[in-house]
Scaffold this active site. Structure first.
Site, short mmCIF file in Angstrom:
data_model
loop_
_atom_site.label_atom_id
_atom_site.label_comp_id
_atom_site.label_asym_id
_atom_site.label_seq_id
_atom_site.Cartn_x
_atom_site.Cartn_y
_atom_site.Cartn_z
N THR A 117 -80.59 25.70 30.46
CA THR A 117 -81.17 26.96 30.00
C THR A 117 -81.75 26.79 28.59
O THR A 117 -81.57 25.75 27.97
CB THR A 117 -80.09 28.06 29.99
N ASN A 122 -79.05 30.81 36.46
CA ASN A 122 -77.68 30.96 36.95
C ASN A 122 -77.66 30.67 38.46
O ASN A 122 -78.37 31.33 39.22
CB ASN A 122 -77.16 32.38 36.67
N PHE A 123 -76.85 29.69 38.85
CA PHE A 123 -76.80 29.29 40.26
C PHE A 123 -75.66 29.96 41.01
O PHE A 123 -75.42 29.64 42.17
CB PHE A 123 -76.66 27.76 40.36
N HIS A 175 -69.68 33.15 26.80
CA HIS A 175 -69.65 31.76 27.28
C HIS A 175 -68.71 30.93 26.42
O HIS A 175 -68.32 31.35 25.32
CB HIS A 175 -71.04 31.14 27.24
N LYS A 235 -71.65 26.19 24.28
CA LYS A 235 -72.99 26.58 24.72
C LYS A 235 -73.89 26.67 23.50
O LYS A 235 -73.56 27.36 22.52
CB LYS A 235 -72.94 27.94 25.44
P1 NAD Z 1 -72.63 19.54 28.55
O1 NAD Z 1 -72.84 19.43 27.08
O2 NAD Z 1 -71.24 19.44 29.09
O3 NAD Z 1 -73.50 18.46 29.32
C1 NAD Z 1 -74.79 18.09 28.96
C2 NAD Z 1 -74.89 16.59 29.18
O4 NAD Z 1 -76.24 16.20 29.01
C3 NAD Z 1 -74.04 15.76 28.18
O5 NAD Z 1 -73.27 14.82 28.88
C4 NAD Z 1 -75.10 15.08 27.32
O6 NAD Z 1 -74.69 13.83 26.83
C5 NAD Z 1 -76.23 14.95 28.34
N1 NAD Z 1 -77.52 14.67 27.73
C6 NAD Z 1 -78.03 15.16 26.57
N2 NAD Z 1 -79.22 14.59 26.34
C7 NAD Z 1 -79.47 13.75 27.38
C8 NAD Z 1 -80.53 12.90 27.71
N3 NAD Z 1 -81.60 12.77 26.92
N4 NAD Z 1 -80.46 12.20 28.88
C9 NAD Z 1 -79.41 12.30 29.69
N5 NAD Z 1 -78.34 13.08 29.41
C10 NAD Z 1 -78.39 13.80 28.28
O7 NAD Z 1 -73.28 20.95 28.98
P2 NAD Z 1 -73.09 21.74 30.36
O8 NAD Z 1 -72.06 22.78 30.18
O9 NAD Z 1 -73.00 20.79 31.46
O10 NAD Z 1 -74.48 22.54 30.41
C11 NAD Z 1 -75.69 21.87 30.51
C12 NAD Z 1 -76.82 22.90 30.58
O11 NAD Z 1 -76.67 23.67 31.79
C13 NAD Z 1 -76.83 23.92 29.44
O12 NAD Z 1 -78.17 24.22 29.11
C14 NAD Z 1 -76.17 25.14 30.05
O13 NAD Z 1 -76.59 26.36 29.45
C15 NAD Z 1 -76.70 25.06 31.47
N6 NAD Z 1 -75.92 25.75 32.50
C16 NAD Z 1 -76.62 26.32 33.48
C17 NAD Z 1 -75.98 26.92 34.54
C18 NAD Z 1 -76.80 27.48 35.65
O14 NAD Z 1 -76.23 28.05 36.61
N7 NAD Z 1 -78.13 27.36 35.61
C19 NAD Z 1 -74.60 26.95 34.58
C20 NAD Z 1 -73.88 26.35 33.55
C21 NAD Z 1 -74.55 25.74 32.51
#
Ligand code: NAD
Length: 245
Positions: A78, A104-105, A132, A136
């Site tokens: 997001t 949001n999935f 959250h 976040k």
């Molecule tokens: P997180 O910090 O646990 O995971 C993110 C991962 O991405 C980390 O392991 C980080 O090292 C990695 N990363 C960063 N830069 C990178 C790159 N250049 N290449 C490869 N990997 C890279 O975060 P999270 O809780 O897993 O959330 C991730 C995203 O998903 C956030 O934007 C969050 O808001 C979103 N999210 C969306 C939903 C949805 O339903 N759409 C649900 C939950 C979270």
């Protein structure tokens, strides 16, 4: 078998996606991309659909890489601006691969947004409280922004009620204003993803509330998008488009 690659595979969402893909008999997890890995891992592994859960600072670059290499991309990260999404849409329209983005999935969250939009024309005021986990990075949440957008679209030209003479003694106390809807963002270590939409009329309050208590709640939506993305066209935004809602 659809060949799936996961970007952000070591993260909270990415690792859950890797588990869900591995457990699904129609999908094959062919590569995992973590911070520091080359994006070419996706092409070398013959990825057909990439799932993107990283950080908004890199997610657009990842999506554009996938699209320019004919890899469909399901995006959960997001924090995109409208301009970012327009750029992704243009790239998806240009090539043969499609993009799918859902802030949001979780099924319940999608229904919460639709119920809030349905209620929006019938109330004078609306506020959104989203909550959250502390790590976040973007605020307000993508879900709250999409909820506000859907509510404002449903309301059309009718403005929300305002409080005459309201002052903020501490700037930001009333939250962020999105088209007349105040959004309040709470961050704490105990939360996963939670949202309340509070609609008000004189003498009544309607509260529509959704809680994701475990990241597993997002997986059925992610897997559905992975399986359906090849049948879509260009960029599709929102899980409701896959659920017939
Ligand atoms: P997180 O910090 O646990 O995971 C993110 C991962 O991405 C980390 O392991 C980080 O090292 C990695 N990363 C960063 N830069 C990178 C790159 N250049 N290449 C490869 N990997 C890279 O975060 P999270 O809780 O897993 O959330 C991730 C995203 O998903 C956030 O934007 C969050 O808001 C979103 N999210 C969306 C939903 C949805 O339903 N759409 C649900 C939950 C979270």
């Amino acid at each position: 078998m659809i060949k799936v690659g996961v970007l952000g595979a070591a993260g909270k969402m990415g690792s859950e996606v890797c588990r869900a893909v591995s457990d699904d008999s129609e999908l094959e997890l062919v590569t995992q991309v973590s911070r520091g890995d080359e994006l070419q891992r996706l092409t070398e592994a013959g990825t057909e659909v990439a799932v993107e859960f990283t950080d908004h600072s890199v997610a657009k670059k990842h999506a554009l890489f996938c699209l320019s290499n004919d890899i469909h991309v399901v995006i959960g990260t997001t924090g995109f601006s409208d301009e970012d999404l327009a750029e992704i849409e243009a790239a998806a329209n240009e090539g043969s691969a499609n993009a799918f983005y859902a802030p949001n999935f979780a099924l319940g969250a999608v229904l919460m947004m639709l119920f809030a939009a349905k209620a929006a024309p019938h109330f004078a005021t609306a506020e959104i409280i989203e909550r959250h986990h502390q790590r976040k990075l973007d605020a307000p949440s993508g879900t709250s922004l999409m909820t506000a957008r859907k509510m404002n679209e449903a309301r059309g030209d009718s403005a929300w009620g305002t409080l005459e003479g309201e002052t903020e003694k501490v700037p930001g106390s009333r939250g962020g204003n999105v088209g007349g809807i105040q959004i309040h963002s709470l961050r704490d270590p105990g939360s996963v993803a939670h949202q309340e939409v509070v609609l008000g009329n004189t003498g009544e309050i309607l509260t529509i509330k959704h809680d994701s208590l475990d990241r597993i709640s997002f997986m059925p939506g992610v897997l559905l998008a992975v399986k359906k993305i090849s049948t879509l066209d260009g960029l599709t935004v929102g899980l409701e488009n896959l659920l017939g809602l």
